[in-house]
Design a protein around this motif. Sequence first.
Motif, short mmCIF file in Angstrom:
data_model
loop_
_atom_site.label_atom_id
_atom_site.label_comp_id
_atom_site.label_asym_id
_atom_site.label_seq_id
_atom_site.Cartn_x
_atom_site.Cartn_y
_atom_site.Cartn_z
N PHE A 1 -10.61 13.09 -58.78
CA PHE A 1 -9.43 12.26 -58.62
C PHE A 1 -8.98 11.72 -59.97
O PHE A 1 -9.78 11.22 -60.76
N SER A 2 -7.71 11.83 -60.25
CA SER A 2 -7.14 11.29 -61.47
C SER A 2 -5.71 10.84 -61.18
O SER A 2 -5.09 11.28 -60.21
N ILE A 3 -5.21 9.96 -62.02
CA ILE A 3 -3.86 9.44 -61.84
C ILE A 3 -2.99 9.85 -63.02
O ILE A 3 -3.36 9.62 -64.18
N THR B 1 3.35 9.53 -58.27
CA THR B 1 2.29 8.54 -58.47
C THR B 1 2.82 7.14 -58.18
O THR B 1 2.19 6.34 -57.47
N TRP B 2 3.98 6.82 -58.74
CA TRP B 2 4.55 5.50 -58.55
C TRP B 2 5.02 5.30 -57.11
O TRP B 2 4.93 4.20 -56.56
N LEU C 1 1.77 4.61 -55.14
CA LEU C 1 1.26 3.25 -55.39
C LEU C 1 2.15 2.22 -54.68
O LEU C 1 1.64 1.24 -54.11
N GLN D 1 -5.15 13.98 -52.94
CA GLN D 1 -4.82 13.29 -54.18
C GLN D 1 -3.75 12.22 -53.94
O GLN D 1 -3.87 11.08 -54.42
N THR E 1 -4.11 7.99 -53.97
CA THR E 1 -3.27 7.16 -54.83
C THR E 1 -2.61 6.05 -54.02
O THR E 1 -2.50 4.90 -54.46
N LEU F 1 -5.18 3.48 -53.38
CA LEU F 1 -5.45 2.70 -54.60
C LEU F 1 -4.44 1.57 -54.76
O LEU F 1 -4.79 0.45 -55.15
#
Length: 299
Positions: free
Chosen positions: A53-55, A62-63, A66, A187, A191, A194
Amino acid sequence: MLFLVLSILLSVALLLNFRLFPRFGVNTFQAIVVNYLVCFLTGYALLPAGQSFSIDFSATWTWLALGLGVGFIVTFLLSGASTQRIGITATSLANNLSLVIPVSFSLFVFGSAGRPFDALNYAGLVLAVVAVGLSTYKKEQGVGDKGVRAGADVLLPVAVFVLYGATNAMINYMNLRYIPSADKTIQVTLTMVLGAIVTGLLMLAIRLVRGQETFQAKSLVAAVTLGIPNFLSFYTLLLALSAYGGNGAFVYPIYNIGVILLAALVAALFFQEKLSTANKIGLALAVVAIGLISWQELV
């Protein structure tokens, strides 16, 4: 259809958790905040072999993800406030009737119906709204059902309706634009979780510092029983959307009505909840609505 059925079953498991929390003295707010940590660990464990997992903060999705995580908690808090100040009936209707927002976006904005909707399909959508309203209606005598409702409180169920529907519509949009495969689904979902974790922990920290909360160890146990089905219900819903080509107009009505039907059955069998005549009519109409919405897939 398997993913859709699993999502319905897991969503009802969430309702069972919330129903049992008061019986065991669980702090619901704390359990919800910590449950997102459990959600993240559950999703991380489901990552395909070789993936990590990575951002990527340079990616638009991604935004969006979130932001959706923040929306999850905000919507929950508004639901709680609406229930306390306006009443269970108005809040429940706001949550369930919000399905018209993602369905409308799917049909008229995203153009993701996957097939032309005919008169029977549209009749099923209308009937679904009626069914949801009747099956969730309960006559209450609480504060929220009195004739006088002060000030901005009356806007709470409206806010719940808009935010719950908007988050579902955005989930459908992300599924169409940014989740081309099941691998990417994990993924994106992580996110989102998170975003909810950061927001929830910040809220909890503020409440602890102000002395508004005293942390309970039992909240950790409750978070596990809540977090695992919470993540899996959301994940399987995304997979169901992918399986039907992002067709939210098909998936969301069946999902919402399926949850209502199964939850009503569980409540009657295990909690001896009685259904009013309106509730029974609503449940019957829900079955008809499912048939009308999905008749192409069933024949």
